[in-house]
Design a protein around this motif. Sequence first.
Motif, mmCIF file in Angstrom:
data_model
loop_
_atom_site.group_PDB
_atom_site.id
_atom_site.type_symbol
_atom_site.label_atom_id
_atom_site.label_comp_id
_atom_site.label_asym_id
_atom_site.label_seq_id
_atom_site.Cartn_x
_atom_site.Cartn_y
_atom_site.Cartn_z
ATOM 1 N N ARG A 63 0.941 -1.680 -0.108
ATOM 2 C CA ARG A 63 0.075 0.254 0.055
ATOM 3 C C ARG A 63 0.767 1.117 0.123
ATOM 4 N NH1 ARG A 63 -3.328 2.655 3.924
ATOM 5 N NH2 ARG A 63 -4.342 4.022 3.421
ATOM 6 N N ILE A 64 1.553 1.925 -1.053
ATOM 7 C CA ILE A 64 1.876 3.471 -1.249
ATOM 8 C C ILE A 64 0.873 4.753 -1.521
ATOM 9 C CG2 ILE A 64 3.496 3.686 -2.854
ATOM 10 C CD1 ILE A 64 3.713 1.049 -3.512
ATOM 11 N N ILE A 65 1.211 4.953 -0.310
ATOM 12 C CA ILE A 65 0.585 6.505 -0.685
ATOM 13 C C ILE A 65 1.200 7.621 -0.630
ATOM 14 C CG2 ILE A 65 -1.497 8.074 1.003
ATOM 15 C CD1 ILE A 65 -2.920 5.604 -0.285
ATOM 16 N N TYR A 66 0.478 8.892 -1.676
ATOM 17 C CA TYR A 66 1.668 9.726 -2.572
ATOM 18 C C TYR A 66 0.571 11.306 -1.801
ATOM 19 C CZ TYR A 66 2.869 14.022 -4.916
ATOM 20 O OH TYR A 66 3.533 15.484 -5.343
ATOM 21 N N ALA A 67 0.876 12.136 -1.084
ATOM 22 C CA ALA A 67 0.269 13.323 -0.747
ATOM 23 C C ALA A 67 1.322 14.318 -1.066
ATOM 24 C CB ALA A 67 0.086 13.326 1.046
ATOM 25 N N ALA A 68 0.351 15.670 -1.632
ATOM 26 C CA ALA A 68 1.202 16.854 -1.747
ATOM 27 C C ALA A 68 0.316 18.247 -1.021
ATOM 28 C CB ALA A 68 0.930 17.198 -2.961
ATOM 29 N N ILE A 115 -0.518 2.208 -5.659
ATOM 30 C CA ILE A 115 -0.346 3.587 -5.426
ATOM 31 C C ILE A 115 -1.028 4.312 -5.887
ATOM 32 C CG2 ILE A 115 1.124 5.130 -6.686
ATOM 33 C CD1 ILE A 115 3.387 2.988 -8.278
ATOM 34 N N GLY A 116 -1.841 5.340 -4.748
ATOM 35 C CA GLY A 116 -2.409 5.869 -3.964
ATOM 36 C C GLY A 116 -2.133 7.125 -4.019
ATOM 37 N N ILE A 117 -3.953 8.082 -3.682
ATOM 38 C CA ILE A 117 -3.359 9.396 -3.045
ATOM 39 C C ILE A 117 -3.948 9.339 -1.408
ATOM 40 C CG2 ILE A 117 -3.337 10.056 -5.360
ATOM 41 C CD1 ILE A 117 -5.360 11.598 -5.038
ATOM 42 N N THR A 118 -3.595 10.767 -0.778
ATOM 43 C CA THR A 118 -4.335 11.200 -0.407
ATOM 44 C C THR A 118 -4.706 12.446 -0.008
ATOM 45 O OG1 THR A 118 -4.904 10.543 2.387
ATOM 46 C CG2 THR A 118 -2.643 10.943 1.805
ATOM 47 N N SER A 119 -4.998 13.042 1.188
ATOM 48 C CA SER A 119 -5.861 14.430 0.945
ATOM 49 C C SER A 119 -4.407 14.151 2.683
ATOM 50 C CB SER A 119 -6.511 15.109 1.902
ATOM 51 O OG SER A 119 -7.312 13.935 3.131
ATOM 52 N N ASN A 120 -4.301 15.972 2.937
ATOM 53 C CA ASN A 120 -3.336 16.743 3.649
ATOM 54 C C ASN A 120 -4.150 17.101 4.812
ATOM 55 O OD1 ASN A 120 -0.977 17.760 5.892
ATOM 56 N ND2 ASN A 120 -0.702 19.527 4.101
ATOM 57 N N ALA A 124 -5.823 11.281 7.059
ATOM 58 C CA ALA A 124 -4.972 10.638 5.352
ATOM 59 C C ALA A 124 -4.127 9.454 6.625
ATOM 60 C CB ALA A 124 -4.125 11.644 5.234
ATOM 61 N N GLY A 125 -3.888 8.141 5.290
ATOM 62 C CA GLY A 125 -3.095 7.234 5.857
ATOM 63 C C GLY A 125 -4.361 6.789 6.392
ATOM 64 N N HIS A 126 -5.123 6.786 6.673
ATOM 65 C CA HIS A 126 -5.840 6.032 7.688
ATOM 66 C C HIS A 126 -6.615 4.307 7.356
ATOM 67 C CE1 HIS A 126 -6.036 8.208 12.059
ATOM 68 N NE2 HIS A 126 -5.488 8.694 11.860
ATOM 69 N N GLY A 127 -6.655 3.280 7.806
ATOM 70 C CA GLY A 127 -7.135 2.286 7.356
ATOM 71 C C GLY A 127 -6.385 1.216 7.720
ATOM 72 N N PRO A 128 -5.785 1.076 6.709
ATOM 73 C CA PRO A 128 -5.092 -0.773 6.142
ATOM 74 C C PRO A 128 -3.580 0.063 6.042
ATOM 75 C CG PRO A 128 -6.132 -0.750 4.136
ATOM 76 C CD PRO A 128 -6.353 0.517 5.105
ATOM 77 N N PRO A 129 -2.190 -1.488 6.435
ATOM 78 C CA PRO A 129 -1.627 -1.171 7.184
ATOM 79 C C PRO A 129 -0.864 -0.005 5.622
ATOM 80 C CG PRO A 129 -1.668 -3.143 7.825
ATOM 81 C CD PRO A 129 -2.938 -2.664 7.242
ATOM 82 N N LEU A 130 0.148 0.924 6.224
ATOM 83 C CA LEU A 130 1.134 1.019 5.039
ATOM 84 C C LEU A 130 2.148 1.292 4.921
ATOM 85 C CD1 LEU A 130 0.155 3.542 2.952
ATOM 86 C CD2 LEU A 130 1.491 4.854 4.610
ATOM 87 N N ASP A 131 2.798 0.759 3.476
ATOM 88 C CA ASP A 131 4.248 0.256 3.587
ATOM 89 C C ASP A 131 5.139 1.559 2.703
ATOM 90 O OD1 ASP A 131 4.023 -2.879 3.537
ATOM 91 O OD2 ASP A 131 1.928 -2.193 2.635
ATOM 92 N N LEU A 132 4.499 2.500 1.715
ATOM 93 C CA LEU A 132 5.449 3.035 1.798
ATOM 94 C C LEU A 132 4.845 4.794 1.613
ATOM 95 C CD1 LEU A 132 8.003 4.288 0.711
ATOM 96 C CD2 LEU A 132 7.108 4.353 -1.257
ATOM 97 N N GLY A 133 4.936 5.923 2.131
ATOM 98 C CA GLY A 133 4.118 6.828 2.496
ATOM 99 C C GLY A 133 5.441 8.229 2.060
ATOM 100 N N VAL A 134 4.426 9.027 1.211
ATOM 101 C CA VAL A 134 5.652 9.802 0.232
ATOM 102 C C VAL A 134 4.984 11.202 0.320
ATOM 103 C CG1 VAL A 134 6.004 10.353 -1.884
ATOM 104 C CG2 VAL A 134 6.162 8.106 -2.004
ATOM 105 N N MET A 135 5.189 11.435 1.664
ATOM 106 C CA MET A 135 4.931 13.121 1.630
ATOM 107 C C MET A 135 5.649 14.364 0.933
ATOM 108 S SD MET A 135 4.216 13.348 5.959
ATOM 109 C CE MET A 135 6.188 13.532 5.965
ATOM 110 N N ASP A 136 4.880 14.547 -0.454
ATOM 111 C CA ASP A 136 5.731 15.730 -1.337
ATOM 112 C C ASP A 136 5.234 17.152 -0.478
ATOM 113 O OD1 ASP A 136 7.340 16.813 -3.247
ATOM 114 O OD2 ASP A 136 6.245 16.020 -4.947
ATOM 115 N N GLU A 137 6.557 18.525 -1.696
ATOM 116 C CA GLU A 137 6.197 19.562 -1.612
ATOM 117 C C GLU A 137 6.060 19.698 -0.028
ATOM 118 O OE1 GLU A 137 6.717 20.889 -3.904
ATOM 119 O OE2 GLU A 137 6.168 19.659 -5.828
ATOM 120 N N LEU A 138 6.747 19.963 0.882
ATOM 121 C CA LEU A 138 6.403 19.809 2.143
ATOM 122 C C LEU A 138 6.284 21.116 2.293
ATOM 123 C CD1 LEU A 138 6.234 17.861 4.878
ATOM 124 C CD2 LEU A 138 8.713 17.719 4.955
ATOM 125 N N PHE A 139 6.356 21.885 2.409
ATOM 126 C CA PHE A 139 6.728 23.493 1.972
ATOM 127 C C PHE A 139 5.865 23.828 2.150
ATOM 128 C CE2 PHE A 139 6.115 23.667 -2.305
ATOM 129 C CZ PHE A 139 5.844 25.273 -2.693
#
Length: 466
Positions: A63-68, A115-120, A124-139
């Motif tokens: 489970r791979i989640i991307y957030a911007a 490979i999914g997405i989530t809101s900030n 966010a990310g709640h639910g099944p276990p997460l294997d890779l979380g990517v937080m982009d544009e952290l600024f």
Amino acid sequence: MERLGYTPMPWQRYIWDVALEINPETGVFWHRTVGLSVPRQQGKTQLLLAVKVHRAQAYKRQRIIYAAQNRSMARERWEDEFWATIEVSRLARRFVIRKANGHEAIIARSTRSRIGITSNTETAGHGPPLDLGVMDELFAHIDDRLEQAFSPAMLTRPMAQLWWASAGGTEKSVPLNKKREQGRALIEELWRTGVHTRTAYFEWFAPEDMPRDDPATWRAALPALGHTVTEDVIRAELETLDPAEFDRAYLNRTRKAAPPPDPNIPRSTWPGVVDKASKPVPGSVALALDVSQDRQRAAIAAASLLPDGRVHLEVVAHRPGTDWVVPAMARLHRLWQPVAVAVASAGAPAGSLIDDLIAAGIDVPKDKAKPQRGDLAVMRSGDITEACGQLADAMRQGTLVHLDQVPLTAAVTGARTRRNGDAWTLDRTKSLVDISPLCAATFARWALVIRGPHVIEDYDIADSFA
């Protein structure tokens, strides 16, 4: 990455080589957290996409989640960049996309990894276990809510990793600024101890003392320069962008709000009195020291009378703490044999060092009317007010020069003043930055002007006010 249609750059290979290291004792990734701070348009998006695609193909049911910045931006990048790249690549047959709103997923056919997405948000990310979380544009993130949501979901996954990435932000980019500060501290600790933590941190940026218009600065801060970016393009950006925005975008510096000017400090004249080739003249040097109000930093500055009558100002040292100041001043005293050593009286932070300076051999004048070379000049309140007014006049009249050193220029820009009778003095409490470099330079100039006529042959005090 090559199968996605890109040629990996050396800096991208370097990050993968380190961030994806396997612990030979456990067979899992050594690093649980990976941080990346790099200027814009360097290939960050392609690097992160390759990491996600690699994870989706190499391991089953990931489970791979991307957030911007927000869900809308994450969806746009997920569909218009990630899927658009995969769809026309050599990997197209290996993936299928599901675009249902709220259930978006790029699915690897063989592993069923997604490979999914989530809101900030906090959920966010709640639910099944997460294997890779990517937080982009952290600024653009306003707090740590996303990390706080991601981390618990990774708790039971031995191969889990949390990646964050961003170009420089502003003073409001609290999570990013905290991450960069922590990352730099980790690197310093690694150099000191040799102990590798479970966090891998990478940063390309240009410190404030590196000139923005120097190609050497660009080469230090832009890892894609010479690969996908050229010096001509960066030079064109320098000509068109606001300097602060150029610094943020291409030198990865934090953009700071321009402070309102203090009417007593003519800082607009400061750039006009820069002379980077200026040097102090032996025999006509005065030294001074100052300590910040919180005693976290201290500064030593020098003032020297030049042959043309102008006064050279220079910050000799600006370092954390106060324990180094007296030994450093004692050594400078021996080397330079200064006109005088100035320090504010007991009512100022540096006043506590007066006894130590005397013990180090820097004596107060035995005869106040006839001070000797190298004697201590203890400045009273009136002396400090006088010194501040003299410096402001010298800035307006162009009778001083400086090297455009970052600590001193920053202090001039961020200094604030307060009334002292009908005059004014520098205010350490209200100033926006540590002004100990400016205070030390101001005091050094005062000591040169006041004590110089007593100990320097052919000293014409009028030259300092010409």
